[in-house]
Design a protein around this motif. Structure first.
Motif, PDB file in Angstrom:
ATOM      1  N   UNK A 494       0.829  -1.208   0.000  1.00 18.84           N
ATOM      2  CA  UNK A 494       0.000   0.000   0.000  1.00 18.84           C
ATOM      3  C   UNK A 494       0.863   1.257   0.000  1.00 18.84           C
ATOM      4  N   UNK A 495       2.104   1.146   0.519  1.00 18.66           N
ATOM      5  CA  UNK A 495       2.963   2.317   0.628  1.00 18.66           C
ATOM      6  C   UNK A 495       3.545   2.765  -0.707  1.00 18.66           C
ATOM      7  N   UNK A 498       0.697   7.163  -1.618  1.00 17.02           N
ATOM      8  CA  UNK A 498       0.236   7.824  -0.412  1.00 17.02           C
ATOM      9  C   UNK A 498      -1.294   7.799  -0.412  1.00 17.02           C
ATOM     10  N   UNK A 499      -1.907   7.800   0.759  1.00 13.45           N
ATOM     11  CA  UNK A 499      -3.366   7.817   0.797  1.00 13.45           C
ATOM     12  C   UNK A 499      -3.911   9.193   0.421  1.00 13.45           C
ATOM     13  N   UNK A 500      -5.136   9.229  -0.051  1.00 21.54           N
ATOM     14  CA  UNK A 500      -5.817  10.501  -0.189  1.00 21.54           C
ATOM     15  C   UNK A 500      -6.062  11.055   1.208  1.00 21.54           C
ATOM     16  N   UNK A 501      -5.935  12.356   1.408  1.00 28.54           N
ATOM     17  CA  UNK A 501      -6.179  12.921   2.736  1.00 28.54           C
ATOM     18  C   UNK A 501      -7.582  12.592   3.228  1.00 28.54           C
ATOM     19  N   UNK A 513     -10.893   5.765  -1.208  1.00 29.51           N
ATOM     20  CA  UNK A 513      -9.547   5.771  -0.643  1.00 29.51           C
ATOM     21  C   UNK A 513      -8.678   4.696  -1.302  1.00 29.51           C
ATOM     22  N   UNK A 514      -7.379   4.976  -1.421  1.00 25.60           N
ATOM     23  CA  UNK A 514      -6.444   3.995  -1.961  1.00 25.60           C
ATOM     24  C   UNK A 514      -6.450   2.724  -1.111  1.00 25.60           C
ATOM     25  N   UNK A 515      -6.228   1.594  -1.760  1.00 29.50           N
ATOM     26  CA  UNK A 515      -6.297   0.297  -1.080  1.00 29.50           C
ATOM     27  C   UNK A 515      -5.339   0.242   0.107  1.00 29.50           C
TER      28      UNK A 515
END
Length: 517
Positions: A494-495, A498-501, A513-515
């Protein structure tokens, strides 16, 4: 004041200009010199000032200086942290093997230890900063039209800056919302698009702008402005990372654009490596796309002021680097400092009373100090203001283009003989002789090239992207990766994004959201 800072200082003029506009659209101007909202976009000077505001938004966070202010572009945040280079640098460097920060708050440690989440403030600040910049570009493009003259040139620049912003967002976050000048106004929830969409959109946009011939010519007078070769560097990065973005092999496309930059751009390797990172690096013949700073007219606790001061210690003679303070934060772990050979002039480290290994990440003196960037002119004079650096941030420079071309040749796309010559030019500058030259491309491989990119480009904001492209981000071990002093050789996939805020996901029901987050 450096001549090119008219680009930044013009942003201050834009604020005064538009504040002087008559607010009531029904009121006719009392004199032709009064600019109204109905006439502003027909005025080349007004348009140029707004464009300058767009450029400045990549360097500073508004028009009220470096302190906290509700008048800045992103409110409610530390105004140094809310700048593009500082937030972007933290994401690209602290998440990698090139830098770690001893300040140790939750957000920084999330990046230090490969354990970040959607509430990390640097993930949010970088995302917000780039979307503010995109909004500025969209407003400019919505309100203007091509005229075959200056307005067409300004619009072409805005389109490249918008495509560049989307490229950075796509690279960092993957699946992101899209808006352009034709999108809804007011209460509007942008739709999310994936990397395939953005790859095609960015490619088409940049190729169209280049083909239009509207971009300003490369010249000393246009230093800091995007030109054809800046657009080609964005395209080359898009293409060389195409497999990461799920778009297959585009190495030949990357090689074509890199060859044009190298052969026709008029850029030359600076004989002295450090002249690319000095207070007067606007004199460098190597920098393709600088983010401009000025100690008097473009002040920020982000940018190169941050890069310089966050690295320096109070036990050092701070004034010898042209600044007034050291913040004792960022250092180089042994994973970076140990890859330099004796005699490599690019190894710009301060080692006194420091350990090379980073056994204690909370201790500033654990790890070597990087003194690559400074606020001194090439003849050793201090910059205009020791509180804020004059040094421009070299986002793209020629040596990067050289090494990217070598990479295309290793992939069978670029010309092998040409690649050998480019690689050797970098070695000869680094060592001052031909002792590290290669005779054929077979003498290096992907691992050696990745190390060479680190030696040449460390702390310039490329490392995370490079590690991912070379397949090392998840599996290569480095100090404090995964929160372990010796690092770990495996982290969750997953890294890679970056995730969506969390704030944006909560506000926009169209976003997924990203996995893994």
């Amino acid at each position: 004041m450096k001549k090119h800072n008219i680009i930044i200082s013009a942003a201050l003029v834009s604020g005064m200009l538009f504040e002087a506009c008559v607010n009531d659209l029904d009121v006719e101007p009392l004199t032709p010199s009064v600019v109204t909202s109905a006439t502003a976009w027909n005025n080349d000077t007004a348009a140029e000032c707004f464009l300058a505001k767009i450029y400045s938004a990549f360097a500073i966070n508004g028009q009220d200086g470096p302190g906290n202010s509700d008048a800045n572009d992103i409110v409610g945040a530390d105004q140094g942290e809310a700048t593009f280079i500082r937030s972007y640098w933290n994401l690209q460097e602290l998440s990698s093997d090139e830098a770690k920060c001893s300040w140790g708050d939750e957000a920084l440690n999330g990046l230090n230890y490969s354990n970040w989440g959607p509430t990390n403030r640097f993930i949010m600040l970088n995302y917000d900063r780039l979307y503010v910049n995109i909004a500025f570009c969209n407003e400019f493009l919505h309100s203007t039209s091509d005229d075959g003259g200056k307005m067409s040139e300004y619009r072409a620049e805005a389109r490249v800056l918008r495509a560049f912003s989307y490229y950075v967002l796509m690279d960092l976050y993957g699946n992101i919302p899209f808006t352009d000048e034709n999108s809804g106004i007011g209460a509007y929830l942008p739709e999310q698009q994936g990397r395939a969409y953005f790859f095609q959109w960015i490619e088409s946009e940049l190729k169209d702008v280049i083909a239009s011939g509207a971009l300003p010519e490369k010249s000393t007078a246009n230093y800091g402005k995007v030109n054809k070769y800046v657009a080609e560097m964005v395209l080359a990065n898009l293409y060389i990372n195409a497999e990461v973005y799920g778009q297959g092999d585009h190495y030949a496309d990357a090689a074509t654009h890199l060859a044009d930059i190298i052969d026709n751009g008029g850029y030359i390797l600076e004989p002295n490596y450090q002249h690319n990172f000095n207070a007067d690096n606007n004199l460098s013949s190597e920098i393709i796309f600088p983010i401009i700073f000025d100690g008097l007219y473009a002040q920020s606790f982000g940018g190169t002021t941050f890069v310089i001061k966050s690295a320096l210690g109070k036990d050092m003679q701070i004034s010898t680097y042209g600044v007034d303070d050291g913040w004792e934060g960022n250092r180089a772990p042994q994973d970076l400092s140990s890859i330099f050979e004796s005699g490599d002039t690019r190894a710009l480290f301060y080692k006194e009373d420091r350990t090379q290994d980073m056994s204690d990440n909370t201790s500033y003196k654990s790890g070597w100090t990087v003194v690559k960037f400074n606020n001194l002119t090439r003849d050793g004079q201090s910059g205009s203001n020791p509180a804020f650096a004059d040094t421009d941030f070299p986002f793209y420079r020629l040596a990067d283009a050289y090494l990217l071309y070598v990479e295309t040749a290793l992939k069978g796309a670029g010309d092998a003989g040409k690649a050998v010559g480019l690689y050797n030019q970098i070695q000869e500058r680094a060592f001052g002789d031909k002792s590290h030259n290669i005779g054929s491309l077979s003498e290096i491989d992907a691992d050696k090239l990745l190390d060479e990119r680190a030696r040449e480009l460390y702390w310039e904001g490329h490392r995370r992207t490079d590690l991912i492209r070379f397949g090392k981000f998840l599996t290569k071990s480095w100090a404090w990766k995964g929160g372990n002093v010796s690092g770990v050789n495996s982290i969750d996939s997953k890294y890679l994004l970056f995730p969506l805020p969390s704030t944006d996901v909560s506000a926009n029901s169209n976003l997924k959201q990203n996995d893994g987050y």
